[in-house]
Scaffold this motif. Sequence first.
Motif, PDB file in Angstrom:
ATOM      1  N   SER A  72       0.830  -1.213   0.000  1.00  0.00           N
ATOM      2  CA  SER A  72       0.000   0.000   0.000  1.00  0.00           C
ATOM      3  C   SER A  72       0.862   1.260   0.000  1.00  0.00           C
ATOM      4  N   GLU A  73       1.906   1.280   0.830  1.00  0.00           N
ATOM      5  CA  GLU A  73       2.764   2.464   0.921  1.00  0.00           C
ATOM      6  C   GLU A  73       3.576   2.675  -0.350  1.00  0.00           C
ATOM      7  N   VAL A  74       4.066   1.587  -0.935  1.00  0.00           N
ATOM      8  CA  VAL A  74       4.825   1.703  -2.192  1.00  0.00           C
ATOM      9  C   VAL A  74       3.919   2.209  -3.310  1.00  0.00           C
ATOM     10  N   ALA A  75       2.705   1.671  -3.390  1.00  0.00           N
ATOM     11  CA  ALA A  75       1.759   2.076  -4.442  1.00  0.00           C
ATOM     12  C   ALA A  75       1.406   3.556  -4.332  1.00  0.00           C
ATOM     13  N   SER A  76       1.174   4.021  -3.098  1.00  0.00           N
ATOM     14  CA  SER A  76       0.799   5.434  -2.915  1.00  0.00           C
ATOM     15  C   SER A  76       1.977   6.369  -3.146  1.00  0.00           C
ATOM     16  N   GLY A  77       3.206   5.818  -3.061  1.00  0.00           N
ATOM     17  CA  GLY A  77       4.384   6.648  -3.253  1.00  0.00           C
ATOM     18  C   GLY A  77       4.849   6.773  -4.695  1.00  0.00           C
ATOM     19  N   LEU A  78       4.228   6.050  -5.607  1.00  0.00           N
ATOM     20  CA  LEU A  78       4.617   6.136  -7.023  1.00  0.00           C
ATOM     21  C   LEU A  78       4.167   7.464  -7.624  1.00  0.00           C
TER      22      LEU A  78
ATOM     23  N   GLU B   9      -4.217  -0.387 -12.123  1.00  0.00           N
ATOM     24  CA  GLU B   9      -3.780  -0.465 -10.734  1.00  0.00           C
ATOM     25  C   GLU B   9      -3.484  -1.920 -10.345  1.00  0.00           C
ATOM     26  N   GLU B  10      -4.280  -2.842 -10.896  1.00  0.00           N
ATOM     27  CA  GLU B  10      -4.079  -4.263 -10.605  1.00  0.00           C
ATOM     28  C   GLU B  10      -2.718  -4.734 -11.104  1.00  0.00           C
ATOM     29  N   PHE B  11      -2.338  -4.268 -12.297  1.00  0.00           N
ATOM     30  CA  PHE B  11      -1.049  -4.643 -12.875  1.00  0.00           C
ATOM     31  C   PHE B  11       0.090  -4.104 -12.013  1.00  0.00           C
ATOM     32  N   ILE B  12      -0.020  -2.844 -11.589  1.00  0.00           N
ATOM     33  CA  ILE B  12       1.024  -2.218 -10.784  1.00  0.00           C
ATOM     34  C   ILE B  12       1.124  -2.893  -9.412  1.00  0.00           C
ATOM     35  N   THR B  13      -0.027  -3.251  -8.842  1.00  0.00           N
ATOM     36  CA  THR B  13      -0.015  -3.966  -7.564  1.00  0.00           C
ATOM     37  C   THR B  13       0.698  -5.306  -7.711  1.00  0.00           C
ATOM     38  N   GLY B  14       0.422  -6.014  -8.804  1.00  0.00           N
ATOM     39  CA  GLY B  14       1.105  -7.276  -9.075  1.00  0.00           C
ATOM     40  C   GLY B  14       2.607  -7.082  -9.183  1.00  0.00           C
ATOM     41  N   ALA B  15       3.014  -5.956  -9.801  1.00  0.00           N
ATOM     42  CA  ALA B  15       4.443  -5.657  -9.944  1.00  0.00           C
ATOM     43  C   ALA B  15       5.088  -5.420  -8.583  1.00  0.00           C
ATOM     44  N   ILE B  16       4.367  -4.763  -7.688  1.00  0.00           N
ATOM     45  CA  ILE B  16       4.916  -4.494  -6.345  1.00  0.00           C
ATOM     46  C   ILE B  16       5.090  -5.804  -5.575  1.00  0.00           C
ATOM     47  N   TYR B  17       4.081  -6.676  -5.624  1.00  0.00           N
ATOM     48  CA  TYR B  17       4.206  -7.983  -4.980  1.00  0.00           C
ATOM     49  C   TYR B  17       5.392  -8.766  -5.550  1.00  0.00           C
ATOM     50  N   TYR B  18       5.531  -8.691  -6.865  1.00  0.00           N
ATOM     51  CA  TYR B  18       6.600  -9.429  -7.557  1.00  0.00           C
ATOM     52  C   TYR B  18       7.973  -8.950  -7.094  1.00  0.00           C
ATOM     53  N   GLU B  19       8.177  -7.625  -7.080  1.00  0.00           N
ATOM     54  CA  GLU B  19       9.474  -7.071  -6.688  1.00  0.00           C
ATOM     55  C   GLU B  19       9.731  -7.278  -5.194  1.00  0.00           C
TER      56      GLU B  19
END
Length: 357
Positions: free
Chosen positions: A321-327, A339-349
């Motif tokens: 959540s914090e990484v997503a809001s900081g982009l 947003e779903e794709f970006i969330t998946g990218a955050i989980y992946y990294e």
Amino acid sequence: MLTRKMQSISPRESGGSTGLKGLDYQNHWAICLLLKLHATEDDYAILIEHWDDVVSLDGTCPPKKINFYQVKDHKKLSLTDILRYDPKKSGDSSIIGKMHSLYKDFGESVEGCYLVTSRPITDSNSKEIISNSEYKCLKDLQECSNITTKIEKETGESCGRFVYVLRFMNSELSRKGYCEQLKGIIYDFFKKKYKCDIDVDAFYRTILPDITKKGALIFKEFQNVDMLITQKGFKRVDIENFIKETISSARHTDIDKVVEKLLTESDYEFGLRYAIKEKIKKYRSEKMQYSNDVIFELELDIITGIKKTISVSKTIRTIVSEVASGLDPQRGYKKIYSEEFITGAIYYETAKIYGEL
């Protein structure tokens, strides 16, 4: 020079008689051709729905030879069918007549004009003219003389070298079940060339939409061959990138253990564990469709955000959540990806950093 002809000869008009099923079959067969070309060490490029259903080149710097593939998905097709045209209709041409026109336009650069069919073409005696998936030249057919006469009557020109250039080929894919047949071919390709098992569905779901998209694009003017291929086809390096990503994903199959490392006792629950697994798998599959530069920008921002946010006391959901809001909302990827794709990218990294995915 071939490149000059490619720039001066207009692509065929789109929106012909081919139905959606026929286009889908063509796109599946195009993947077969890509894998066959990639199995060799030679350079190549292909175009989708430009001058013909599929076009192959012997490279890009610059190409010297060109092949045309007319792909037909029919219950039954005879020599009579492929030579049929109405001389009373201005501009009407038979299937072979259209192929001869391409041969005439591109001249000595043409290596082959292939008629690829889902079922073997039959002759006047209802006998199959070719019994396997290898091709036969017009010159090799018993009815060569009769066919040549009809072609020359339609075109008003001598066939000449066209009797060697015109080639008949049975497709590797039948009319029914061609999707699953292609997946089998993909599996065999990776097994033989790369000696590995891969997620066949992930590769299939990634490359097929890209082929469909490129085929639907109308692209008539281009400054160079590279631009044309980028918009309407694939180079060897493009397929190599698809393959590298597929193999890389296959080498990280134990997602369960990685996700366990991501979850603290406070947020360890089956539903979340399953959801994270699915997000990582979906992101891996979908990211192969996009530009490496844009993906690199997204992943770099995410990694920077994770390093700023990381803490053993935080749950995975808090970190994401914090990484997503900081982009940065002004970044290019925010306009392209969901947003779903970006969330998946955050989980992946995060999984790569925490769990050594």
